[in-house]
Design an enzyme around this catalytic site. Structure first.
Site, PDB file in Angstrom:
ATOM      1  CE  LYS A 190      -8.069   1.057   5.180  1.00  0.00           C
ATOM      2  NZ  LYS A 190      -8.096  -0.407   5.123  1.00  0.00           N
ATOM      3  CG  HIS A 244      -1.953   0.354  11.829  1.00  0.00           C
ATOM      4  ND1 HIS A 244      -3.145   0.310  11.136  1.00  0.00           N
ATOM      5  CD2 HIS A 244      -0.994  -0.004  10.934  1.00  0.00           C
ATOM      6  CE1 HIS A 244      -2.923  -0.046   9.884  1.00  0.00           C
ATOM      7  NE2 HIS A 244      -1.625  -0.251   9.738  1.00  0.00           N
ATOM      8  CG  ASP A 279      -8.829  -4.341   4.625  1.00  0.00           C
ATOM      9  OD1 ASP A 279      -7.741  -3.779   4.842  1.00  0.00           O
ATOM     10  OD2 ASP A 279      -9.217  -4.644   3.489  1.00  0.00           O
ATOM     11  NE  ARG A 322      -6.213  -7.771   2.864  1.00  0.00           N
ATOM     12  CZ  ARG A 322      -6.272  -7.437   1.577  1.00  0.00           C
ATOM     13  NH1 ARG A 322      -7.023  -6.423   1.192  1.00  0.00           N
ATOM     14  NH2 ARG A 322      -5.568  -8.092   0.675  1.00  0.00           N
ATOM     15  CG  LEU A 351       4.391  -1.289  10.242  1.00  0.00           C
ATOM     16  CD1 LEU A 351       4.923  -1.106  11.663  1.00  0.00           C
ATOM     17  CD2 LEU A 351       5.373  -2.098   9.391  1.00  0.00           C
ATOM     18  CB  ILE A 391      -0.952   0.009   1.228  1.00  0.00           C
ATOM     19  CG1 ILE A 391      -1.963   1.157   1.135  1.00  0.00           C
ATOM     20  CG2 ILE A 391      -0.157   0.118   2.521  1.00  0.00           C
ATOM     21  CD1 ILE A 391      -2.857   1.117  -0.068  1.00  0.00           C
ATOM     22  CB  ALA A 392       4.310   1.975   1.150  1.00  0.00           C
TER      23      ALA A 392
END
Length: 335
Positions: free
Chosen positions: A96, A78, A176, A164, A73, A14-15
Site C-alpha cells: 500500500k 506501485h 503511508d 515518504r 517499490l 519492507i520486503a
C-alpha cells in the site's frame, strides 16, 4: 500446495518482514529479484535465498517462471509496475498505497481485468486475529451497536531524505499511514449501514513541499456512526483502533503491527478484560490467505475494486484538506 513462484521488484527494507520471512514459513519460492542497483539485488538475493538476480524490473515481470510479482517499490512506482506485471499475466501483491492517485488506481484495475489476473493491495492488518476478533465482538452485540470509530496511526519523523517526504514519489502521512485508518473504517461497513463518506479533513504541510506531515479526516456512515482517522509522521508511535459501541468499547492496541502488541481490550459495564491474540506476523496470515486463494480458490477479502475505492477516498481527503493528489508517473511500455 505447490509453492508460489515469486518475483520481487527492488530490494526495499519492507520486503524482509512483509514477504521473505513469511515465505520461510509457507515454503514458497523467491525465484527472482531485480533492483536499480544490481549490487543491492545481489546482496538481497544472498541474504534471503532468492534463486536468480535479473537485470531490471521488466525482466522480473516478464520472467516465465514468475507467477506472482511482489511490488514494494516507492509509492509512485506501485501503479506503473503493477500495470506492467498485470499486462504480463502475473498475479500482483502490491504494498500500500496501491497507486499514486485514483486515476492511476483505475488504470491498474483496467489492466488487471483485461488480463484476467488477481491484483491486490497489501492491507495485511486485516488478516490478523486482533482485527478479526474486534469485528467478531462487534457482531456479537457485547458492546452494543457501533457508534464511533477512531483510528490513530502515528510515528516519529523519518529522515529528511526519506522517500515518504517526497511529493514526486507520492509521499505523505496519508499515503503511508492514513491509508490504514481509512481502510479500517471502510471494513466496518457491515456495522455502519454501508461504507463511510468523508465529512471533512485537515492537514499540515511539511514546509512548502505539498507533502502532508499529518492528516485528520472525519467520516460519517449511513446509519449515523461517526469516524475519525488521524495520521502523522511527526509524533510518537501509536497505531490504535477504537470502536465505541452503545454499551461499551473495543480497543485494538496496535492494529497495524500486532506482532508488537497483540492486545484487544473490551470494556463494558462489568469492567475491562484483555484478550491476547498472538504475535504471529500479519504478513504471514496475509500470504497464507493469498496462496489459499490462488491454489485452492479460497475466498479472499480484498480485490482490485477495494483498492480503487481506497485510492478514490485518499484523493477526496487530500482535496478536502487543500492538497493536490499525488502526481502520476508512467513507466515506458505501461501506458
Amino acid at each position: 500446495m505447490e509453492p508460489l513462484r515469486i518475483g520481487v521488484l527492488g530490494a526495499a527494507r519492507i520486503a524482509a518482514p512483509a514477504l521473505v520471512e513469511p515465505t520461510r514459513a509457507t515454503g514458497d519460492r523467491l525465484v527472482a529479484v531485480a533492483a536499480r542497483d544490481r549490487g543491492r539485488a545481489e546482496r538481497f538475493a544472498r541474504e534471503h535465498g532468492v534463486e536468480r538476480v535479473l537485470a531490471d524490473y521488466a525482466e522480473v515481470v516478464s520472467d516465465p517462471e514468475v507467477e506472482l510479482v511482489y511490488n514494494p517499490l516507492a509509492n509512485s512506482l506501485h501503479g506503473p509496475w503493477t500495470i506492467a506485471a498485470a499486462r504480463a499475466g502475473k498475479t500482483v501483491l502490491s504494498e500500500k498505497p496501491f497507486a499514486s492517485n485514483a486515476a492511476e488506481a483505475r488504470a491498474v484495475r483496467e489492466a488487471a481485468l483485461a488480463a484476467g489476473v488477481t491484483v491486490v493491495e497489501g492491507f495485511h492488518y486485516l488478516f490478523h486475529p486482533v482485527v478479526l476478533r474486534a469485528h467478531e465482538i462487534l457482531a456479537s452485540g457485547e458492546v452494543g451497536e457501533l457508534r464511533e470509530v477512531e483510528a490513530l496511526t502515528t510515528m516519529p519523523a523519518p529522515p529528511d531524505d526519506d522517500p515518504r517526504w517526497s511529493l514526486e514519489l507520492a509521499g505523505g502521512s496519508l499515503m503511508d499511514l492514513g491509508c490504514y485508518g481509512l481502510h479500517a473504517h471502510r471494513m466496518l461497513a457491515p456495522f455502519g449501514g454501508g461504507e463511510p463518506e468523508l465529512v471533512g479533513a485537515r492537514g499540515g504541510e511539511r514546509g512548502r513541499s505539498g507533502v502532508d506531515e499529518w492528516m485528520d479526516a472525519d467520516f460519517a456512515f449511513p446509519n449515523g456512526v461517526t469516524g475519525r482517522s488521524l495520521s502523522s509522521m511527526t509524533a510518537d508511535w501509536c497505531m490504535r483502533l477504537t470502536l465505541v459501541g452503545s454499551r461499551g468499547e473495543v480497543t485494538v492496541a496496535d492494529y497495524v503491527q500486532p506482532h508488537k502488541d497483540d492486545r484487544v481490550l473490551v470494556t463494558t459495564g462489568g469492567g475491562t478484560r484483555t484478550e491476547e491474540l498472538g504475535r504471529r506476523s500479519s504478513y504471514l496470515y496475509q500470504l497464507e490467505a493469498l496462496r489459499a486463494h490462488l491454489r485452492e480458490s479460497a475466498p479472499f477479502p480484498l480485490d482490485v475494486d477495494d483498492a480503487v475505492r481506497n485510492a478514490e477516498m485518499i484523493d477526496e481527503i487530500y482535496a478536502a484538506a487543500g492538497f493536490e493528489p499525488r502526481p502520476r508517473h508512467d513507466v515506458v511500455g505501461t501506458g
